[in-house]
Structures are given as structure tokens and as C-alpha cells.
Write an enzyme that holds these catalytic residues in place. Structure first.
Site, short mmCIF file in Angstrom:
data_model
loop_
_atom_site.label_atom_id
_atom_site.label_comp_id
_atom_site.label_asym_id
_atom_site.label_seq_id
_atom_site.Cartn_x
_atom_site.Cartn_y
_atom_site.Cartn_z
N SER A 1 0.85 -1.19 0.00
CA SER A 1 0.00 0.00 0.00
C SER A 1 0.89 1.24 0.00
O SER A 1 2.12 1.13 0.01
CB SER A 1 -0.90 0.00 1.22
OG SER A 1 -0.12 0.30 2.37
N LYS A 2 0.23 2.39 0.04
CA LYS A 2 0.97 3.65 -0.02
C LYS A 2 2.04 3.77 1.07
O LYS A 2 3.05 4.42 0.89
CB LYS A 2 -0.01 4.82 0.11
CG LYS A 2 -0.61 5.21 -1.21
CD LYS A 2 -1.35 6.51 -1.07
CE LYS A 2 -2.32 6.67 -2.22
NZ LYS A 2 -3.51 7.41 -1.86
N ARG A 3 1.75 3.12 2.19
CA ARG A 3 2.71 3.16 3.30
C ARG A 3 4.09 2.70 2.87
O ARG A 3 5.10 3.09 3.43
CB ARG A 3 2.25 2.21 4.41
CG ARG A 3 1.28 2.78 5.38
CD ARG A 3 0.95 1.78 6.45
NE ARG A 3 0.41 0.53 5.91
CZ ARG A 3 0.97 -0.66 6.05
NH1 ARG A 3 2.09 -0.77 6.71
NH2 ARG A 3 0.41 -1.74 5.53
N HIS A 4 4.14 1.80 1.87
CA HIS A 4 5.42 1.24 1.46
C HIS A 4 6.11 2.08 0.39
O HIS A 4 7.09 1.66 -0.21
CB HIS A 4 5.21 -0.17 0.92
CG HIS A 4 4.60 -1.11 1.90
ND1 HIS A 4 3.26 -1.41 1.89
CD2 HIS A 4 5.13 -1.77 2.95
CE1 HIS A 4 3.00 -2.24 2.89
NE2 HIS A 4 4.11 -2.46 3.55
N GLY A 5 5.59 3.26 0.14
CA GLY A 5 6.19 4.10 -0.91
C GLY A 5 5.32 4.01 -2.15
O GLY A 5 4.13 3.75 -2.06
#
Ligand code: GLU
Length: 506
Positions: free
Chosen positions: A273-277
Site C-alpha cells: 500500500s501507499k505506506r510502502h512508498g
């Protein structure tokens, strides 16, 4: 056995020749079971950008079609009108174009096909394979609670199947009569044999009370009409597959072959997800990744061919087989993507890289036309950067003077001992009329010899003076790319700094 393509309704976009094609693709599976061209599809919902998971699904479908001489269809599943946007459609199309995943048919839009969905829903009603359901929210809630109390899976109990009255003032939904007995067997090309008992499934809503069709119905009608032979998609859809198979069978259609690709996880083992870049494909372009490198990375994510890492598109088409995709989830590894990108940068033709580098230099406010030949810049930097963004950044010094030195480099190399070598270099360079890598190399060598210094003792202060950092291509090429005026100006500035430091410490 009636196959999906021979009994298709042949809507406008499906040319009749597909049904009469004598083409026999090379896949033994395909050749055995079917007589017409194989077709895969990518069916994104336009509720956001094209993300990494979607791009991998599209790539697998595209490769599989290309491998078997088949057709790749793009279908935009835009029936969720609240969440679908034109911007997302454009972002998806842009992402596919950037990756080079060209489709042979489409894009088809589900919102253009409502009449057709209605027709099929009516067909199911007429055949007694679907029925109106008048159950209220309260009734459904009560049904759920009852099931939960009995520790059973909450599911619709078919109450309206036998209903003969028509309650006043209630707009009914339409449900599909799911078979109550037997099981659905999916011979999934990735997951293997998956068996779901019909007793696990309930009567699916195929039309909402406002008459709009639901997801499973639209997918079934489209896969049928578009003569899709192989459905390759994320395994988050695996639970929809038995429902879709039952619907297709009810319509007298042999279902396509399915392949459900596992999820992509972040490096912490959680769903990417966005959390991972970056998860948006276009963000990778922004980050200076080449489309070929991203495709290569994506094809390897969950698939391998011996220990080969780098695959040209042709090799991917030749070697990729959906059956070899790993059934377990794969982990996204940015380091590996960067490594692959570097391999692509190193091995690409300089003019191809020049085109991309020009774009990234532009983003730094640099007009490459105002510097040396950009091909010379690429050749000097091709082995020195993992991304095009990095290449643009490490090339900035060629175009622009800098205000700040790398602190460590300046401290180490711009010291009083560097004053004489820098002064002598300035003298020699200012006298130089022929500004080429060869003459510049010669000049550094001559000055070093005259001062009885190793070349590095001259070249390194000089590099820090003209680049601002201790790393750059060979000193001769570096000086050549910067040009004479800028070199002299920067040497003067470095000498002034040395002077100032000497004064403050002395
Ligand atoms: N529209 C669905 C999605 O974007 C895909 C449906 C399918 O591939 O069958 O997740």
C-alpha cells in the site's frame, strides 16, 4: 459442449472472424480445448491510478496473449459511478501506454453496456434462473443474526425463491438462483484445483433495486461477450469465481480458464500500500525508473526462469508461462527494482537514455540544450546512476554552478596543500585552446609531473573545486563537460575558499 465464443452474442465489437478463425495457438491446453483465438483481458475499476498489482495482472494477461498469438482486451469496469472518475481512466490508460502494454481491443466501458446487462438479467428471469427479492434490510439482518446464532455462515436463505405475491411499494432486487447442490471446481492455472461447495454460496444479487447490474453479473456478461478464454486476475477475486462460473453455466456458457495471481506484499509482509512508498505505476516514471525495468521487475515478482534476472520483452513473451507463477504472495523489493533499473540504464542505447534524462533535467529547471551534447553526458553517467532522477541530479554540476560543497569532500580536499596544484591547473587550463578529454588528461598529467605529485593529488582537489563533490566521471571528461569558463570560475571560487579558511585558522 458449447463454448463461450461459439455461442457469444457477437456484439458490435466482436468481429465475426473470431468465431471462424482457423488459427490454432501453440499452447497444447488451448489447442485441445478450443478452436478459436485465445483472449485475455485486463479489467480495472477506474477508482484510482494504475497500481503495481494491477500492472502486474495486466502484464501477465498481455504476455499470455502475446505468447499464444491471442488478443488482449482492455475493459474499464466503471459501474461504480461514485468512485469511478475520468481522471482514473486516463491514469490507467497513461500507465498502460507508458509500460507499452498495448491492447488489441477496447477500451470497453461497462457503463456503455447497461442495455446488454438488462437483456441478460431478463433472460435469466424468463428462464426461471433468477427471481425478484423483496426482503427488507430488517429481514436480511434478522436472517444474518439467526445464522450467526446457529454458528452458520451468514447467507441469504432463498426466502423469495418461492414467493408468488408482489409486495406493494417495494422495489425488489434480482437474485440469481445459485445451484443448491454439488460443487464448483476451478482448475486454476496458478492455485491448482479449488473446490467450493454450492451450499457455501447463496443467491447472489445480480440487479440492485434501481435496476443497475452488480459486479459479478457485468463481469460474466462481458467475459462471455468479449469471448475471454483466460481470466487472469488478482486472487482477491477468487471468491467471486464460483459465483461467476455458476452464472455462466446457467447462461449455457462454458466458463473461461482462470488464473488467480497472488497478492504483492510490502517488505513488512503486509499487503502493498501507499505506506510502502510508490504503488502508482506513474510514480515510478517520476522516480526515474525505465518502463522496461519495471516490467522486468514485475514479471519476476512471483515467477522465475532458472536464475535469470534480466529479460527482454521478447524473452518474457517466449519464456513466461502463467502456470509457473508462484501460488504464494510475493514481496516487493525496491532495492531489486533499483538494481534492475541500473542494468537497463547501463545496457540501453545512449539516445534512449538521453530522451529520458532530458525530461528529468527539465524537472530540475535545466535546459539540456544549454549544456554539452546530452549524449556525452549520458555516456559519462550511464554506469553511475540507479535511476534517471539520480542521473539528472549527479549531472546538475555540468549545467549549473553550485553554492554548497559537499562538506566532507571540501574539508578533505580544499586545504592549503591544494592551493598550488589548483593555481597551476588554473594557469594551464586557461592557456588551453583545444578543450578535449585528451588534452585535459594531458594537462592534469603535466601539472602533476611538474609538481612531482601523484595525479590524484591534483585531480581530487580539482574535482571538488569544479563538481562540489568527491565523485564524478573521470576528471578529463568532467572538465570537458563543464566547459572552460565554468571550470576557471569554479577553480577561482575554490581558491578563495582555501584562502578564507587559511586566514581563519591562521
Ligand atoms: N474490476 C476488478 C478490479 O479492478 C477486476 C475484475 C476482474 O478482473 O474480474 O479489481
Amino acid at each position: 459442449m458449447v463454448s463461450a465464443w461459439t455461442c457469444a452474442k457477437t456484439p458490435l465489437f466482436v468481429g465475426a472472424w473470431y468465431n471462424t478463425s482457423l488459427f490454432l495457438p501453440p499452447s497444447p491446453l488451448w489447442a485441445k480445448e478450443n478452436l478459436t483465438v485465445m483472449r485475455t483481458r485486463f479489467a480495472p475499476s477506474p477508482t484510482g491510478y494504475l497500481h503495481i498489482g494491477g500492472a502486474r495482472t495486466a502484464l501477465y494477461s498481455w504476455l499470455y496473449a502475446r505468447k499464444h498469438g491471442g488478443r488482449f482486451v482492455l475493459r474499464i469496469e466503471d459501474t461504480d459511478r461514485e468512485r469511478s472518475t475520468e481522471a482514473s481512466v486516463n491514469a490507467i490508460l497513461e500507465g498502460m501506454t507508458w509500460l507499452g502494454l498495448e491492447y488489441d481491443e477496447g477500451p470497453f466501458y461497462q457503463t456503455h453496456r447497461f442495455d446488454r446487462y438488462k437483456e441478460v438479467i431478463q433472460q435469466l428471469l424468463d428462464k426461471g434462473l433468477a427471481y425478484h427479492c423483496y426482503c427488507s434490510r430488517e429481514e436480511l439482518d434478522a436472517m444474518r443474526e439467526e445464522a450467526m446464532a446457529k454458528k452458520e455462515k451468514p447467507r441469504y436463505n432463498g426466502r423469495c425463491r418461492m414467493r408468488t405475491d408482489v409486495p406493494e411499494g417495494v422495489e425488489p432486487v434480482i437474485r440469481f438462483k445459485n445451484p443448491t447442490e454439488g460443487a464448483v471446481v476451478i482448475n486454476d492455472l496458478i492455485k491448482g484445483k479449488v473446490v467450493i461447495q454450492n451450499s457455501e454460496l447463496d443467491d447472489l444479487i445480480i440487479a440492485r433495486s434501481d435496476g443497475t447490474p452488480t459486479y459479478n453479473l457485468t463481469v460474466v456478461v462481458d467475459d462471455w461477450d468479449m469471448e475471454v478464454s483466460h481470466v487472469i486476475r488478482g486472487d482477491d477475486h477468487l471468491n467471486n469465481t464460483p459465483r461467476q462460473i455458476n452464472l455462466l453455466r446457467a447462461l449455457g456458457v462454458e466458463p473461461p480458464v482462470y488464473a488467480h495471481a497472488p497478492m504483492i506484499l510490502g517488505d513488512d509482509g503486509k499487503r502493498l500500500s501507499k505506506r510502502h512508498g510508490a504503488v502508482s505505476v506513474m510514480q515510478y516514471r517520476e522516480d526515474g525508473i525505465l518502463p522496461e525495468a519495471l516490467l522486468n521487475y514485475l514479471v519476476r515478482l512471483g515467477w522465475s526462469h532458472g536464475d535469470q534476472e534480466v529479460f527482454s520483452i521478447d524473452e518474457m513473451i517466449e519464456l513466461f508461462d502463467i502456470k509457473d507463477v508462484n501460488a504464494a504472495a510475493s514481496m516487493f523489493n525496491r532495492e531489486k527494482l533499483l538494481w534492475l533499473n541500473q542494468q537497463y540504464i547501463i545496457n540501453a542505447k545512449p539516445d534512449y537514455i538521453a530522451h529520458h534524462l532530458g525530461i528529468h533535467l527539465g524537472k530540475l529547471g535545466i535546459d539540456p540544450a544549454e549544456g554539452p551534447d546530452i549524449l556525452a553526458v549520458v555516456k559519462a553517467q550511464q554506469e553511475r546512476a540507479q535511476t534517471l532522477v539520480e542521473m539528472a541530479e549527479i549531472s546538475r554540476f555540468i549545467y549549473q554552478d553550485f553554492d554548497e560543497y559537499d562538506e566532507k569532500a571540501a574539508k578533505k580536499h580544499l586545504r592549503p596543500v591544494a592551493r598550488e596544484p589548483l593555481e597551476k591547473m588554473r594557469e594551464a587550463l586557461s592557456a588551453l585552446t583545444d578543450w578535449t578529454a585528451e588534452t585535459l588528461h594531458q594537462t592534469v598529467e603535466t601539472v602533476s609531473e611538474a609538481l612531482e605529485l601523484k595525479m590524484g593529488k591534483v585531480a581530487q582537489p580539482l574535482r571538488v573545486a569544479v563538481v562540489g563533490r568527491a565523485a564524478s566521471p573521470g576528471i578529463d571528461v568532467t572538465l570537458q563537460l563543464i566547459g572552460k569558463d565554468a571550470c576557471l570560475r569554479r577553480i577561482d571560487k575554490a581558491l578563495a575558499l582555501i584562502e578564507k579558511r587559511a586566514a581563519s585558522t591562521g
